[in-house]
Design an enzyme around this catalytic site. Structure first.
Site, PDB file in Angstrom:
ATOM      1  N   TYR A  37      -1.917  -3.488  -0.295  1.00 32.28           N
ATOM      2  CA  TYR A  37      -2.817  -2.358  -0.527  1.00 32.28           C
ATOM      3  C   TYR A  37      -4.251  -2.782  -0.227  1.00 32.28           C
ATOM      4  O   TYR A  37      -4.602  -3.960  -0.331  1.00 32.28           O
ATOM      5  CB  TYR A  37      -2.766  -1.900  -1.985  1.00 32.28           C
ATOM      6  CG  TYR A  37      -1.569  -1.062  -2.362  1.00 32.28           C
ATOM      7  CD1 TYR A  37      -1.640   0.332  -2.364  1.00 32.28           C
ATOM      8  CD2 TYR A  37      -0.372  -1.649  -2.743  1.00 32.28           C
ATOM      9  CE1 TYR A  37      -0.550   1.107  -2.738  1.00 32.28           C
ATOM     10  CE2 TYR A  37       0.729  -0.888  -3.115  1.00 32.28           C
ATOM     11  CZ  TYR A  37       0.628   0.490  -3.110  1.00 32.28           C
ATOM     12  OH  TYR A  37       1.717   1.249  -3.475  1.00 32.28           O
ATOM     13  N   ARG A  85       6.237   4.074  -4.611  1.00 35.54           N
ATOM     14  CA  ARG A  85       5.837   5.426  -5.001  1.00 35.54           C
ATOM     15  C   ARG A  85       4.334   5.459  -5.310  1.00 35.54           C
ATOM     16  O   ARG A  85       3.898   4.992  -6.357  1.00 35.54           O
ATOM     17  CB  ARG A  85       6.615   5.880  -6.233  1.00 35.54           C
ATOM     18  CG  ARG A  85       8.103   6.066  -5.997  1.00 35.54           C
ATOM     19  CD  ARG A  85       8.751   6.643  -7.235  1.00 35.54           C
ATOM     20  NE  ARG A  85      10.167   6.926  -7.034  1.00 35.54           N
ATOM     21  CZ  ARG A  85      10.922   7.572  -7.915  1.00 35.54           C
ATOM     22  NH1 ARG A  85      10.408   7.983  -9.068  1.00 35.54           N
ATOM     23  NH2 ARG A  85      12.202   7.798  -7.653  1.00 35.54           N
ATOM     24  N   ASP A 111       0.679   7.029  -6.316  1.00 36.90           N
ATOM     25  CA  ASP A 111       0.228   8.030  -7.290  1.00 36.90           C
ATOM     26  C   ASP A 111      -0.518   9.162  -6.603  1.00 36.90           C
ATOM     27  O   ASP A 111      -0.869   9.082  -5.419  1.00 36.90           O
ATOM     28  CB  ASP A 111      -0.691   7.382  -8.328  1.00 36.90           C
ATOM     29  CG  ASP A 111       0.030   6.372  -9.205  1.00 36.90           C
ATOM     30  OD1 ASP A 111       1.261   6.488  -9.362  1.00 36.90           O
ATOM     31  OD2 ASP A 111      -0.639   5.469  -9.736  1.00 36.90           O
ATOM     32  N   ARG A 166      -5.124  -0.218  -9.290  1.00 32.39           N
ATOM     33  CA  ARG A 166      -6.352   0.475  -9.693  1.00 32.39           C
ATOM     34  C   ARG A 166      -6.927  -0.107 -10.981  1.00 32.39           C
ATOM     35  O   ARG A 166      -8.147  -0.115 -11.183  1.00 32.39           O
ATOM     36  CB  ARG A 166      -6.073   1.972  -9.831  1.00 32.39           C
ATOM     37  CG  ARG A 166      -5.794   2.643  -8.476  1.00 32.39           C
ATOM     38  CD  ARG A 166      -5.121   3.983  -8.641  1.00 32.39           C
ATOM     39  NE  ARG A 166      -5.899   4.873  -9.465  1.00 32.39           N
ATOM     40  CZ  ARG A 166      -5.406   5.943 -10.100  1.00 32.39           C
ATOM     41  NH1 ARG A 166      -4.106   6.221  -9.985  1.00 32.39           N
ATOM     42  NH2 ARG A 166      -6.183   6.713 -10.807  1.00 32.39           N
TER      43      ARG A 166
END
Length: 260
Positions: A108, A50, A52, A195
């Site tokens: 990522y 999921r 953001d 992040r």
């Protein structure tokens, strides 16, 4: 039959993946498109990760269960989906496939441009422009100390009942012309983890923190308030890895048991 969807999207105008009342989400757009094209009441999607609000994807994976796979479904979906989300491929998979729990790893990439004059305008939605030069060697040295099996509570927004222990398999920082590519691979990620890791490494790259500061935060066992969360738009989910078909169901059961 179980169907795998490979999806890409520009996350700029989405409030993340998951359906939220009154908000535009990737899941909401996809499920609406599927119900419209298939003329069924609902098509619930299970997703690998999921993302953001503001986070992009070129390699997101989801699955759903359908009574059949109609001819031309991919083309028909393209006709009703908005331009910032696309289903790249659709295919039947074994019943043991679970987009979330069968996954071995997620990859990522976070992109930074630390040369503002060289920032590419066409990439402004996918790359964070940083106003000062960054020491990539120091960032890479700090990143190397973060890999492995750890409790990443210091880099996560804790969710009730969820573990923050993760196996960070790869974290590399490399210069790519005017940009810096941060590649992150793990079995799974907790909320805002990537992040936050990038935010900690940015502090090292600017010289505001020493190389050994990010790994020292493991000892906290709680969210580190001094770690900044890097902006969402620099982050893209690039790829999700799965085992061979014969091992999909076993992997899903193992992952469910570990999460419990």
């Amino acid at each position: 039959m179980r169907v795998r969807l490979d999806v890409s999207y520009d996350g700029t105008d989405f409030s993340g993946w998951a359906v939220q009342p009154g908000r535009r989400t990737v899941q909401g757009e996809l499920e609406t498109a599927l119900t419209t094209v298939l003329r069924v009441p609902a098509v619930p999607l299970t997703v690998a990760g999921r993302t953001d609000a503001g986070v992009h994807a070129t390699g997101q994976v989801a699955h759903c269960d359908l009574t059949g796979l109609p001819d031309g479904l991919l083309r028909r979906l393209a006709g009703v989906l908005p331009l910032d989300v696309r289903v790249r491929s659709l295919r039947r998979v074994p019943g043991g496939f679970d987009a979330r729990f069968s996954a071995l790893w997620r990859r990522y990439e976070y992109r930074i441009c630390d040369q503002p004059a060289a920032a590419e305008p066409l990439r402004r939605r996918q790359v964070l422009t940083w106003p000062r030069p960054l020491d990539v060697a120091s960032m890479a040295a700090a990143a190397e100390q973060l890999t492995g099996l750890h409790d990443f509570a210091a880099f996560c927004r804790r969710r009730e009942g969820a573990t923050t222990v993760r196996d960070l398999q790869r974290l590399t920082i490399e210069r790519d012309g005017a940009e810096i590519a941060c590649t992150v691979v793990a079995d799974a990620f907790c909320h805002s983890m990537v992040r936050s890791l990038v935010g900690a490494l940015l502090a090292v790259g600017e010289g505001r923190r020493p190389v050994d500061w990010p790994p020292s935060l493991f000892a906290l066992g709680r969210r580190a308030g001094e770690v900044s969360v890097a902006a969402a738009h620099g982050l893209t989910l690039v790829e999700v890895g799965y085992p061979p078909d014969a091992e999909l169901a076993v992997r899903a059961e193992q992952t469910r048991a570990r999460r419990a």
